[in-house]
Design a protein around this motif. Structure first.
Motif, PDB file in Angstrom:
ATOM      1  N   GLU A 104       5.879 -63.367 -74.688  1.00 41.12           N
ATOM      2  CA  GLU A 104       4.284 -63.884 -75.409  1.00 41.12           C
ATOM      3  C   GLU A 104       3.662 -62.493 -76.121  1.00 41.12           C
ATOM      4  O   GLU A 104       2.894 -62.024 -77.319  1.00 41.12           O
ATOM      5  N   LYS A 105       3.245 -62.266 -75.572  1.00 39.44           N
ATOM      6  CA  LYS A 105       2.034 -60.837 -74.786  1.00 39.44           C
ATOM      7  C   LYS A 105       2.708 -59.470 -75.696  1.00 39.44           C
ATOM      8  O   LYS A 105       1.863 -59.325 -76.148  1.00 39.44           O
ATOM      9  N   ALA A 106       4.445 -59.263 -75.042  1.00 40.07           N
ATOM     10  CA  ALA A 106       4.858 -57.861 -75.807  1.00 40.07           C
ATOM     11  C   ALA A 106       5.366 -58.326 -77.343  1.00 40.07           C
ATOM     12  O   ALA A 106       4.861 -57.957 -77.624  1.00 40.07           O
ATOM     13  N   PHE A 107       5.793 -59.783 -77.653  1.00 39.85           N
ATOM     14  CA  PHE A 107       5.626 -59.622 -79.450  1.00 39.85           C
ATOM     15  C   PHE A 107       4.096 -59.883 -79.847  1.00 39.85           C
ATOM     16  O   PHE A 107       4.110 -59.431 -81.410  1.00 39.85           O
ATOM     17  N   ARG A 108       3.242 -60.010 -79.132  1.00 43.50           N
ATOM     18  CA  ARG A 108       1.656 -59.547 -79.744  1.00 43.50           C
ATOM     19  C   ARG A 108       1.531 -58.480 -80.033  1.00 43.50           C
ATOM     20  O   ARG A 108       1.474 -58.213 -81.530  1.00 43.50           O
ATOM     21  N   THR A 109       2.284 -57.966 -79.356  1.00 48.73           N
ATOM     22  CA  THR A 109       1.357 -56.230 -78.992  1.00 48.73           C
ATOM     23  C   THR A 109       3.109 -55.496 -79.902  1.00 48.73           C
ATOM     24  O   THR A 109       3.003 -54.797 -81.312  1.00 48.73           O
ATOM     25  N   TRP A 110       4.870 -56.548 -80.122  1.00 49.58           N
ATOM     26  CA  TRP A 110       5.370 -55.587 -81.667  1.00 49.58           C
ATOM     27  C   TRP A 110       4.477 -56.180 -82.879  1.00 49.58           C
ATOM     28  O   TRP A 110       4.744 -55.733 -84.162  1.00 49.58           O
ATOM     29  N   ARG A 111       4.307 -57.099 -82.719  1.00 44.11           N
ATOM     30  CA  ARG A 111       3.812 -57.998 -84.530  1.00 44.11           C
ATOM     31  C   ARG A 111       2.453 -57.073 -84.917  1.00 44.11           C
ATOM     32  O   ARG A 111       2.701 -56.856 -86.209  1.00 44.11           O
ATOM     33  N   LYS A 112       2.135 -56.677 -84.026  1.00 41.45           N
ATOM     34  CA  LYS A 112       0.846 -55.990 -84.996  1.00 41.45           C
ATOM     35  C   LYS A 112       1.309 -54.469 -85.304  1.00 41.45           C
ATOM     36  O   LYS A 112       0.744 -53.917 -86.212  1.00 41.45           O
ATOM     37  N   THR A 113       2.570 -54.029 -84.819  1.00 45.52           N
ATOM     38  CA  THR A 113       2.869 -52.904 -85.327  1.00 45.52           C
ATOM     39  C   THR A 113       3.625 -52.519 -87.052  1.00 45.52           C
ATOM     40  O   THR A 113       3.437 -52.012 -87.822  1.00 45.52           O
ATOM     41  N   LEU A 114       3.814 -54.617 -87.392  1.00 44.90           N
ATOM     42  CA  LEU A 114       4.551 -54.654 -88.274  1.00 44.90           C
ATOM     43  C   LEU A 114       3.673 -54.728 -89.855  1.00 44.90           C
ATOM     44  O   LEU A 114       3.648 -55.546 -90.644  1.00 44.90           O
ATOM     45  N   ASP A 116      -0.394 -56.695 -91.790  1.00 43.59           N
ATOM     46  CA  ASP A 116      -1.741 -58.182 -91.635  1.00 43.59           C
ATOM     47  C   ASP A 116       0.000 -58.523 -91.699  1.00 43.59           C
ATOM     48  O   ASP A 116      -0.546 -60.359 -91.260  1.00 43.59           O
ATOM     49  N   ALA A 117       0.952 -58.805 -92.592  1.00 38.72           N
ATOM     50  CA  ALA A 117       1.469 -60.244 -93.165  1.00 38.72           C
ATOM     51  C   ALA A 117       2.461 -60.985 -92.252  1.00 38.72           C
ATOM     52  O   ALA A 117       3.351 -61.691 -92.154  1.00 38.72           O
ATOM     53  N   ALA A 118       2.794 -59.899 -90.234  1.00 34.28           N
ATOM     54  CA  ALA A 118       3.325 -60.982 -89.833  1.00 34.28           C
ATOM     55  C   ALA A 118       2.342 -61.418 -89.024  1.00 34.28           C
ATOM     56  O   ALA A 118       2.876 -62.156 -87.883  1.00 34.28           O
ATOM     57  N   GLN A 119       0.798 -61.341 -89.062  1.00 36.32           N
ATOM     58  CA  GLN A 119      -0.071 -61.070 -87.816  1.00 36.32           C
ATOM     59  C   GLN A 119       0.310 -63.238 -88.406  1.00 36.32           C
ATOM     60  O   GLN A 119      -0.054 -63.819 -86.883  1.00 36.32           O
TER      61      GLN A 119
END
Length: 340
Positions: A262-272, A274-277
């Motif tokens: 889940e931590k790795a997912f949140r790190t990846w999500r930040k690169t996408l 605001d729409a992905a947050q």
């Protein structure tokens, strides 16, 4: 302060005397100064202020620490909880114990609980969960441990609001999985393909898959059962380079845990952007439910795949039905305009 010779060594002691019910009482604290005058001075003034650890009264039998320990040790409670629920309760209970471990549960008032709830108002979900945990523990102490407690101080306090349902992922975000880090992509494909809770999907092993079938684990029901594996997931699993017994592998014999993924997912999500947050791993499970509904599966069929409650299935079925109905309505609208 006084000095006493103990086994040939002069040892400093702090003696306090008082009268209680007409009788003389005293408490003696040995000062472990280790020959350091500065440490001796510090310990002496701790005693004078009544703050030395040895001067603290013993915790009552009805302390919050005793209650939490009893709750966590009760198999009747623990066997009914999923691992994810246990982790959630543990975090909140640990936070409650930081300042209240040795306090008497019986001394907790409604004002105390309301003040804690107000203090956490900046994080309403966290604040409401504290109320839930206090209410749960209080009822357990009263009904299971037979502690002499009155009205539950957390009962009836107004919550900040029910937490928002996890949003199902949109198509554009699912399409981004091809660019995600390996462990994140594998975890997401497993959650979406199986429709299971994220933790259960992340912990899947290669030997859970056999031809058209796969074994899944219902964390809440504590049950393992076999379900049909969709072709897309079968093909994805077959494409992976095996790195251990688990699909999301920590090493040859262990799998990575939910927190790590889940931590790795949140790190990846930040690169996408605001729409992905606002989307979470749990949202993939909701998307699986909607896709099953859109494919024509009945409520019982969806439950057989995802293990979700009838209420949850009904909620996400309504989302799927709205999408289908909106498509039908808009298509008719366009057809009518063209004919006119």
């Amino acid at each position: 302060m006084e000095w006493k010779n103990v086994r040939g060594v002069d040892t400093p002691r702090h003696r306090i005397t008082w009268t209680e019910n007409g009788k003389r009482r005293e408490r003696v604290v040995t000062l472990d100064w280790k020959g350091d005058l500065a440490e001796l001075d510090r310990l002496y003034w701790l005693c004078e202020r009544g703050q030395h650890p040895r001067q603290k009264p013993p915790a009552p039998a009805t302390s919050w620490r005793a209650l939490v320990i009893a709750w966590r040790s009760d198999p009747r409670v623990q066997n009914r909880l999923s691992d994810g629920t246990k982790r959630s309760y543990r975090r909140t209970m640990d936070a409650l114990l930081e300042k209240n471990a040795d306090k008497d549960v019986r001394q907790t008032t409604r004002a105390h609980v309301r003040a804690l709830h107000d203090k956490l108002s900046a994080t309403p979900r966290k604040a409401d969960h504290h109320l839930q945990v206090i209410r749960l523990l209080w009822n357990y102490a009263k009904n299971k441990l037979d502690w002499p407690l009155g009205e539950n101080p957390a009962e009836g306090l107004e919550l900040y609001g029910t937490t928002r349902e996890f949003l199902p992922w949109p198509e554009w975000l699912v399409g981004k999985l091809a660019e995600a880090p390996h462990d994140v992509r594998v975890a997401c494909e497993l959650i979406l393909g199986t429709g299971q809770r994220p933790n259960a999907a992340i912990m899947m092993r290669y030997d859970d898959f056999s031809g058209e079938w796969m074994w899944v684990w219902d964390e809440k029901g504590k049950d393992r059962f076999e379900v049909y594996c969709p072709p897309r997931l079968r093909a994805f699993v077959a494409s992976l380079r095996k790195q251990g017994t688990h699909l999301v592998a920590k090493n040859l014999t262990e799998g990575k845990g939910y927190d790590s993924v889940e931590k790795a997912f949140r790190t990846w999500r930040k690169t996408l952007g605001d729409a992905a947050q606002e989307y979470t791993l749990h949202g993939l499970r909701k998307l699986a439910c909607i896709e099953l509904a859109e494919g024509g599966a009945g409520d019982a069929e969806i439950q057989a795949v995802t293990g979700q409650s009838a209420k949850t299935v009904a909620y996400y079925r309504r989302l799927a039905d709205k999408k289908k109905l909106s498509r039908s309505a808009q298509t008719k609208r366009e057809r009518n305009k063209n004919e006119t």
